[in-house]
Scaffold this motif. Structure first.
Motif, PDB file in Angstrom:
ATOM      1  N   PRO A  41      -2.330  -3.269  -7.714  1.00 21.65           N
ATOM      2  CA  PRO A  41      -2.029  -1.991  -7.041  1.00 21.65           C
ATOM      3  C   PRO A  41      -1.918  -2.096  -5.515  1.00 21.65           C
ATOM      4  CG  PRO A  41      -3.806  -1.718  -8.627  1.00 21.65           C
ATOM      5  CD  PRO A  41      -3.530  -3.181  -8.539  1.00 21.65           C
ATOM      6  N   GLU A  42      -2.778  -2.917  -4.921  1.00 18.33           N
ATOM      7  CA  GLU A  42      -2.756  -3.041  -3.459  1.00 18.33           C
ATOM      8  C   GLU A  42      -1.452  -3.680  -2.988  1.00 18.33           C
ATOM      9  OE1 GLU A  42      -5.599  -0.829  -2.494  1.00 18.33           O
ATOM     10  OE2 GLU A  42      -4.677  -1.997  -0.890  1.00 18.33           O
ATOM     11  N   ARG A  43      -1.044  -4.720  -3.701  1.00 20.80           N
ATOM     12  CA  ARG A  43       0.192  -5.402  -3.314  1.00 20.80           C
ATOM     13  C   ARG A  43       1.392  -4.481  -3.522  1.00 20.80           C
ATOM     14  NH1 ARG A  43       2.127 -11.405  -5.102  1.00 20.80           N
ATOM     15  NH2 ARG A  43       0.385 -11.986  -3.806  1.00 20.80           N
ATOM     16  N   VAL A  44       1.393  -3.763  -4.631  1.00 15.71           N
ATOM     17  CA  VAL A  44       2.503  -2.843  -4.924  1.00 15.71           C
ATOM     18  C   VAL A  44       2.598  -1.769  -3.832  1.00 15.71           C
ATOM     19  CG1 VAL A  44       3.267  -1.045  -6.515  1.00 15.71           C
ATOM     20  CG2 VAL A  44       2.530  -3.235  -7.416  1.00 15.71           C
ATOM     21  N   LYS A  45       1.445  -1.289  -3.395  1.00 10.62           N
ATOM     22  CA  LYS A  45       1.402  -0.262  -2.339  1.00 10.62           C
ATOM     23  C   LYS A  45       2.015  -0.804  -1.054  1.00 10.62           C
ATOM     24  CE  LYS A  45      -1.933   2.625   0.099  1.00 10.62           C
ATOM     25  NZ  LYS A  45      -3.359   2.856   0.381  1.00 10.62           N
ATOM     26  N   LYS A  46       1.657  -2.044  -0.726  1.00 11.58           N
ATOM     27  CA  LYS A  46       2.171  -2.666   0.497  1.00 11.58           C
ATOM     28  C   LYS A  46       3.689  -2.874   0.394  1.00 11.58           C
ATOM     29  CE  LYS A  46       0.610  -6.010   3.820  1.00 11.58           C
ATOM     30  NZ  LYS A  46      -0.601  -5.929   4.555  1.00 11.58           N
ATOM     31  N   VAL A  47       4.123  -3.326  -0.765  1.00  9.63           N
ATOM     32  CA  VAL A  47       5.558  -3.568  -0.982  1.00  9.63           C
ATOM     33  C   VAL A  47       6.338  -2.260  -0.835  1.00  9.63           C
ATOM     34  CG1 VAL A  47       7.233  -4.066  -2.813  1.00  9.63           C
ATOM     35  CG2 VAL A  47       5.357  -5.645  -2.391  1.00  9.63           C
ATOM     36  N   LYS A  48       5.794  -1.208  -1.405  1.00  5.70           N
ATOM     37  CA  LYS A  48       6.458   0.107  -1.298  1.00  5.70           C
ATOM     38  C   LYS A  48       6.575   0.531   0.150  1.00  5.70           C
ATOM     39  CE  LYS A  48       5.243   2.469  -5.553  1.00  5.70           C
ATOM     40  NZ  LYS A  48       4.533   3.630  -6.093  1.00  5.70           N
ATOM     41  N   GLN A  49       5.505   0.320   0.913  1.00  2.57           N
ATOM     42  CA  GLN A  49       5.519   0.709   2.332  1.00  2.57           C
ATOM     43  C   GLN A  49       6.620  -0.036   3.072  1.00  2.57           C
ATOM     44  OE1 GLN A  49       1.491  -0.148   3.611  1.00  2.57           O
ATOM     45  NE2 GLN A  49       0.768   1.888   3.077  1.00  2.57           N
ATOM     46  N   ILE A  50       6.686  -1.338   2.831  1.00  3.86           N
ATOM     47  CA  ILE A  50       7.699  -2.157   3.515  1.00  3.86           C
ATOM     48  C   ILE A  50       9.096  -1.713   3.095  1.00  3.86           C
ATOM     49  CG2 ILE A  50       8.635  -4.495   3.730  1.00  3.86           C
ATOM     50  CD1 ILE A  50       5.740  -5.521   3.282  1.00  3.86           C
ATOM     51  N   TYR A  51       9.280  -1.548   1.799  1.00  3.75           N
ATOM     52  CA  TYR A  51      10.607  -1.186   1.285  1.00  3.75           C
ATOM     53  C   TYR A  51      11.078   0.149   1.866  1.00  3.75           C
ATOM     54  CZ  TYR A  51      14.269   0.359  -1.872  1.00  3.75           C
ATOM     55  OH  TYR A  51      15.461   0.827  -2.386  1.00  3.75           O
ATOM     56  N   PHE A  52      10.229   1.149   1.760  1.00  3.47           N
ATOM     57  CA  PHE A  52      10.659   2.488   2.188  1.00  3.47           C
ATOM     58  C   PHE A  52      10.808   2.594   3.699  1.00  3.47           C
ATOM     59  CE2 PHE A  52      11.308   4.907  -1.490  1.00  3.47           C
ATOM     60  CZ  PHE A  52      10.421   4.495  -2.456  1.00  3.47           C
ATOM     61  N   THR A  53       9.969   1.904   4.443  1.00  2.00           N
ATOM     62  CA  THR A  53      10.068   1.951   5.920  1.00  2.00           C
ATOM     63  C   THR A  53      11.427   1.415   6.361  1.00  2.00           C
ATOM     64  OG1 THR A  53       7.684   1.590   6.107  1.00  2.00           O
ATOM     65  CG2 THR A  53       8.998   1.209   8.082  1.00  2.00           C
ATOM     66  N   VAL A  54      11.758   0.228   5.887  1.00  2.00           N
ATOM     67  CA  VAL A  54      13.018  -0.393   6.315  1.00  2.00           C
ATOM     68  C   VAL A  54      14.211   0.355   5.726  1.00  2.00           C
ATOM     69  CG1 VAL A  54      14.377  -2.510   6.245  1.00  2.00           C
ATOM     70  CG2 VAL A  54      11.928  -2.648   6.604  1.00  2.00           C
TER      71      VAL A  54
END
Lengths: 71, 167
Positions: A41-54
């Motif tokens: 879950p933590e990694r998925v959360k981080k990936v989502k943040q990166i994806y949506f920000t960019v």
């Protein structure tokens, strides 16, 4: 000259609409997969943040340049 | 994601080696870098650059749209890599393979059905980085489970053999 400008405007509009559709569909599909099958879950959360920000930044920049073409 | 049986615990979780995702993403990164280089190159030629300046807004629009598209594809590729997981528990070997975005293949083998485990490391790069394939012969319906491009394949073989022998 006017014809070329009109052609560019129509082309850019179609490209922009196509991009929005692809973005919405792919983002929905990716989000579904991350939520359903992601095992960290933590990694998925981080990936989502990166994806949506960019992605949202690029979408805003694309929108601004598209509006520049129209005006 | 993996429903565990009674008294079952996850011993090991492995994904394909990082080199696999790097090689899959490299062409996409190149595809992202190519248009700005092309635009810079075209702009630097005096006659072409002058004509090109009339369409600079269109070029920049195209560039951002292209980058957004590439960004999405990068994450499709990454998701495909990330969702391929090999899970070793004390009772089962579960190989989860995401085949594109709309297909998923899960092979589950109980440890008591594991007959033979073979590892294969081929090539210079694979040997240096310890990347290999693992072949699991089973007594189950799926006779052989193949796990490709896994890091530390020999260690994986030892772990499977250890838990199979404990049963």
């Amino acid at each position: 000259m006017e014809n070329i400008k009109e052609f560019i405007t129509i082309g850019a509009t179609l490209a922009f609409l196509g991009l929005i559709i692809v973005f919405v569909v792919l983002t929905t599909v990716l989000n579904y997969h991350w939520n359903r099958y992601g095992i960290e879950p933590e990694r998925v959360k981080k990936v989502k943040q990166i994806y949506f920000t960019v992605a949202i930044t690029l979408l805003i920049l694309t929108s601004i340049t598209y509006l520049n073409i129209l005006w | 994601m993996v429903d565990l049986l009674k008294e079952e615990r996850i011993v090991l979780k492995k994904r394909r080696h990082w080199l696999v995702i790097v090689l899959e993403l490299a062409p996409l990164v190149l595809a992202a870098l190519l248009p700005p280089l092309l635009i810079a190159g075209v702009s630097s030629v005096p006659q072409i650059g002058l004509a090109f300046s009339d369409y600079s807004e269109l070029a920049i629009f195209g560039l951002f749209a292209w980058w957004l598209f590439i960004w999405m594809i990068i994450f499709v590729v990454w998701t495909n890599y990330y969702l391929d997981v090999l899970v070793i528990t004390n009772k089962r070997v579960i190989d989860i393979e995401q085949l594109g975005l709309f297909a998923r293949d899960i092979v589950e083998v109980r440890m008591e059905n594991v007959e033979d485990v073979k590892t294969e490391v081929l090539g210079l790069i694979a040997s240096l980085l310890d990347i290999g394939n693992v072949y699991i012969q089973t007594a189950a319906e799926s006779r052989e489970v193949i796990i490709k491009n896994i890091p530390n394949p020999h260690k994986l073989r030892e772990v499977i053999a250890q838990y199979r022998d404990e049963l």
